[in-house]
Enzyme design. Structure first.
Site, PDB file in Angstrom:
ATOM      1  N   HIS A   1      37.158  34.486  26.598  1.00 25.14           N
ATOM      2  CA  HIS A   1      36.012  34.016  25.536  1.00 25.14           C
ATOM      3  C   HIS A   1      36.395  34.834  24.288  1.00 25.14           C
ATOM      4  CE1 HIS A   1      34.366  34.439  29.691  1.00 25.14           C
ATOM      5  NE2 HIS A   1      33.940  33.197  29.319  1.00 25.14           N
TER       6      HIS A   1
ATOM      7  N   ARG B   1      33.895  24.290  28.333  1.00 22.37           N
ATOM      8  CA  ARG B   1      33.856  23.294  29.383  1.00 22.37           C
ATOM      9  C   ARG B   1      32.411  23.655  30.328  1.00 22.37           C
ATOM     10  NH1 ARG B   1      34.412  23.764  34.679  1.00 22.37           N
ATOM     11  NH2 ARG B   1      35.454  22.020  35.759  1.00 22.37           N
TER      12      ARG B   1
ATOM     13  N   HIS C   1      34.964  38.024  28.448  1.00 25.44           N
ATOM     14  CA  HIS C   1      35.954  38.587  28.903  1.00 25.44           C
ATOM     15  C   HIS C   1      37.110  38.073  28.116  1.00 25.44           C
ATOM     16  CE1 HIS C   1      34.291  40.058  32.637  1.00 25.44           C
ATOM     17  NE2 HIS C   1      33.767  38.862  32.927  1.00 25.44           N
TER      18      HIS C   1
ATOM     19  N   ALA D   1      26.241  25.051  29.239  1.00 20.97           N
ATOM     20  CA  ALA D   1      24.937  25.283  29.901  1.00 20.97           C
ATOM     21  C   ALA D   1      24.862  24.548  31.297  1.00 20.97           C
ATOM     22  CB  ALA D   1      23.884  24.667  28.950  1.00 20.97           C
TER      23      ALA D   1
ATOM     24  N   THR E   1      26.472  32.281  24.867  1.00 22.31           N
ATOM     25  CA  THR E   1      26.692  32.590  26.158  1.00 22.31           C
ATOM     26  C   THR E   1      25.755  33.294  26.808  1.00 22.31           C
ATOM     27  OG1 THR E   1      28.355  34.178  27.404  1.00 22.31           O
ATOM     28  CG2 THR E   1      27.796  34.886  25.319  1.00 22.31           C
ATOM     29  N   ARG E   2      25.738  32.994  28.174  1.00 20.21           N
ATOM     30  CA  ARG E   2      24.702  33.680  29.204  1.00 20.21           C
ATOM     31  C   ARG E   2      25.614  34.626  30.283  1.00 20.21           C
ATOM     32  NH1 ARG E   2      25.583  29.669  32.999  1.00 20.21           N
ATOM     33  NH2 ARG E   2      24.881  31.026  34.823  1.00 20.21           N
TER      34      ARG E   2
HETATM   35  P1  ADP Z   1      26.590  28.620  29.176  1.00 15.91           P
HETATM   36  O1  ADP Z   1      25.982  28.298  30.536  1.00 15.91           O
HETATM   37  O2  ADP Z   1      25.726  28.510  28.113  1.00 15.91           O
HETATM   38  O3  ADP Z   1      27.702  27.464  29.168  1.00 15.91           O
HETATM   39  P2  ADP Z   1      28.817  30.640  29.503  1.00 15.91           P
HETATM   40  O4  ADP Z   1      28.458  32.013  28.948  1.00 15.91           O
HETATM   41  O5  ADP Z   1      29.095  30.353  30.884  1.00 15.91           O
HETATM   42  O6  ADP Z   1      27.287  30.050  29.172  1.00 15.91           O
HETATM   43  O7  ADP Z   1      29.367  29.768  28.602  1.00 15.91           O
HETATM   44  C1  ADP Z   1      29.517  29.935  26.994  1.00 15.91           C
HETATM   45  C2  ADP Z   1      30.253  28.877  26.378  1.00 15.91           C
HETATM   46  O8  ADP Z   1      31.654  29.234  26.682  1.00 15.91           O
HETATM   47  C3  ADP Z   1      30.041  27.670  26.705  1.00 15.91           C
HETATM   48  O9  ADP Z   1      30.468  26.649  25.693  1.00 15.91           O
HETATM   49  C4  ADP Z   1      31.128  27.380  27.741  1.00 15.91           C
HETATM   50  O10 ADP Z   1      31.364  25.784  27.831  1.00 15.91           O
HETATM   51  C5  ADP Z   1      32.303  28.250  27.279  1.00 15.91           C
HETATM   52  N1  ADP Z   1      33.159  28.654  28.036  1.00 15.91           N
HETATM   53  C6  ADP Z   1      33.155  29.699  28.981  1.00 15.91           C
HETATM   54  N2  ADP Z   1      34.053  29.997  29.557  1.00 15.91           N
HETATM   55  C7  ADP Z   1      35.122  29.072  29.244  1.00 15.91           C
HETATM   56  C8  ADP Z   1      36.535  28.799  29.436  1.00 15.91           C
HETATM   57  N3  ADP Z   1      37.066  29.547  30.531  1.00 15.91           N
HETATM   58  N4  ADP Z   1      37.138  27.491  28.766  1.00 15.91           N
HETATM   59  C9  ADP Z   1      36.556  27.113  28.104  1.00 15.91           C
HETATM   60  N5  ADP Z   1      35.100  27.244  28.021  1.00 15.91           N
HETATM   61  C10 ADP Z   1      34.355  28.163  28.430  1.00 15.91           C
END
Ligand code: ADP
Length: 572
Positions: free
Chosen positions: A207, A293, A204, A296, A199-200
């Protein structure tokens, strides 16, 4: 090299006798050096600690070309991301003289030698081709295209590295693990299956539910493995995020999950990046890896469309599943079902059942206005942490910048505003009058154009720091030109979240009045040629085009001006 219980062969270049590191350190002192960029430092750290295994250096041309074209190193090993050391022509000229083709790679923060690179080859990459092949398009809406165009230097230097030491950190040290340390930690806890979560962003409830579901599906423990190297420009800073992650860890059953920080410089390359992330997590000892979803994803391209499809990353990881040695755990969008108070992946939600979501934009809006963030979306401790870093408008610092001719009354307005803000309380007030922020208390009306610009840059820096700390800043340096005023605006608004409130009050009192009421006789001296460069007399005054409020003290009283200023500063 060490054969570890999880994750296969690890190219841990740090795992050598202390004597060898000392010897390398001594050698590094007599070699020429390259001061790394922040991104190169992140890359080097993961090369030497084995996070990028099987890499043992920066890519030479053969590997680079092969990775760009085929997602494989020249020997056929899957590795989807170019990891290159870019340098300018001047550095290349220096390197041609390098002793035994060896050069020390130094940490940009403290100058420490991190590794010695033995140069294999130096080549000139085609940066447009790299953008199109690796990122999918040479589109400046992509942060890595901007990086390629504006930051990446002309040449790449390939070669193996010998590690001297890991970069030093002073923040969150207990949460920083090398792959070897993390593998050892899992071994100690007898964790056999570990599902890693990249995650970046702040985490919540969605997650937490995502990771718990993945753990249940695979009877695994959870590794929360956030990126704290470089992420997308504009992301929540890593200090705030790590505080959030620490708060989230308390929401897992005891002993189920572990938090470790990853010093990766992300490229936001969607599908390719997901494959890369999987390889990295395998190196860190994870057995499973969550890809949700739009993994990155960098957001929208120049045509307003997402760069990558929402599940492209899952498809590409799945294509290479037989070679990855880590199992992907794919998830569709997690959504909230108010009827049962639970989260579910979109593909499992029965048709017709209502769902709720709060987008990132909506969350930022609520933080800004102080609007409630519901329990179903996040946890109190997480929201509290975010609100501390992103206070609502009413609690943010701000800068009121006054402009006007000499003796127009702008400094009188500034002083009046200071007393009113002091009376109001709630935040500290700083008054930056031109004469007080000048060298030796000289008057800033007498500065040359260039001195004045430099002075305004310093005022901008101080004002932005104070505003970021939550102060009401009233800045009233003499600023007759647009360039100087813009320098201050830029310094303040660049501070982002809480320092971005910048207002200009232009005191447009006519020059005749300014001159008539000038008790110090500065105008008279300027007319007589004794004082040079006074705006309105022998220098121009550029009226600000972007003033939030324009007043004239021959028409408006000071209390009237102060009242209008309060209306737009405090009631935004
Ligand atoms: P990144 O830019 O590396 O995808 P995120 O923190 O936005 O960083 O997401 C981390 C991971 O969690 C990724 O694999 C993303 O697809 C997944 N993810 C985040 N929010 C959701 C969500 N609401 N439903 C499904 N997957 C999610």
């Amino acid at each position: 090299m060490a054969n570890a219980p999880h994750g296969g062969i690890l190219k841990d270049l740090l795992a050598r006798d202390e004597d060898i590191h000392h010897q390398l350190k001594d050698e590094s002192l007599i070699l020429d050096d390259i001061i790394l960029s922040d991104r190169q430092l992140c890359d080097l750290e993961l090369i030497i600690n084995g996070g990028f295994s099987p890499l043992e250096g920066f890519m030479s041309q053969r590997d680079y070309d092969s990775v760009v074209d085929t997602l494989r190193l020249a020997d056929g090993t899957l590795f989807p991301m170019p990891v290159t050391l870019d340098v300018s022509r001047e550095v290349v000229d220096r390197l041609s003289l390098a002793k035994d083709k060896r050069v020390t790679l130094r940490d940009p923060r403290d100058g420490q030698g991190i590794a010695i690179l033995t140069i294999d080859n130096i080549y000139k990459p085609d940066r447009v081709r790299e953008a199109v092949k690796v990122l999918g398009a040479d589109d400046p809406a992509h942060p890595s295209v901007v990086y390629l165009r504006t930051r990446v230097k002309e040449f790449y230097v390939g070669g193996r590295v010998s590690a001297i030491q890991a970069p030093a950190y002073f923040d969150y040290v207990p949460f920083r693990y090398t792959p070897a340390e993390l593998r050892a930690h899992f071994k100690k806890l007898a964790w056999r299956k570990i599902v890693a979560f990249q995650t970046r962003n702040p985490m919540h409830r969605a997650h937490r539910e995502l990771t718990v579901r993945a753990a249940r599906q695979h009877q695994a423990n959870v590794l929360i493995h956030p990126v704290v190297g470089l992420t997308k420009p504009g992301d929540v800073d890593h200090y705030t995020r790590v505080r959030v992650y620490k708060a989230i860890m308390a929401k897992y059953p005891n002993g189920m999950a572990h938090l470790a920080l990853l010093p990766l410089a992300m490229r936001m390359a969607g599908p390719r990046e997901a494959v890369w992330h999987a390889i990295i997590r395998k190196n860190y000892g994870a057995t499973h890896f969550i890809v949700g979803r739009d993994h990155a994803g960098p957001g929208k391209n120049s045509y307003g469309k997402d760069f990558y499809g929402p599940y492209d990353a899952q498809e590409l990881v799945s294509k290479y599943r037989d070679e990855l040695h880590i199992t992907m755990v794919p998830f569709q969008q997690m959504t909230y079902l108010p009827s049962t108070d639970e989260y579910m992946p979109a593909d499992e939600v029965p048709s017709g059942v209502p769902t709720l979501d709060i987008s990132g934009t909506e969350l930022r809006r609520r933080l800004k206005t102080g609007a409630t963030i519901p329990d179903w979306f996040s946890y109190d401790a997480v929201v509290k942490t975010l609100r501390e870093s992103y206070p609502p408008r009413l609690k943010q610092g701000f800068v009121i910048f006054l402009s006007g001719l000499y003796n127009s009354g702008y400094d009188t307005v500034a002083r009046a505003l200071q007393t009113v803000f002091n009376e109001q309380g709630g935040r500290s007030t700083s008054l930056l009058l031109g004469d007080l922020t000048c060298n030796n208390n000289e008057s800033d009306h007498t500065l040359s154009r260039e001195e004045r610009y430099n002075h305004l840059q310093r005022v901008g820096f101080v004002a932005s720091e104070l505003a970021r700390a939550g102060a009401a800043v009233i800045a009233a340096p003499f600023a007759p030109h647009e360039a100087g005023r813009q320098a201050v605006r830029k310094a303040v608004t660049l501070q982002g979240a809480s320092g971005g409130n910048f207002f200009i009050i232009h005191v447009a009192t006519p020059i005749e009045y300014c001159e008539k009421t000038d008790r110090r006789g500065v105008y008279a001296q300027a007319r007589a040629g004794i004082v040079k460069g006074l705006s309105g007399v022998d220098e121009d005054f550029e009226v600000p085009k972007d003033a939030n409020l324009t007043v004239d003290l021959t028409e408006h009283s000071i209390p009237q001006v102060v009242h209008s200023a309060l209306l737009f500063c405090l009631l935004q």
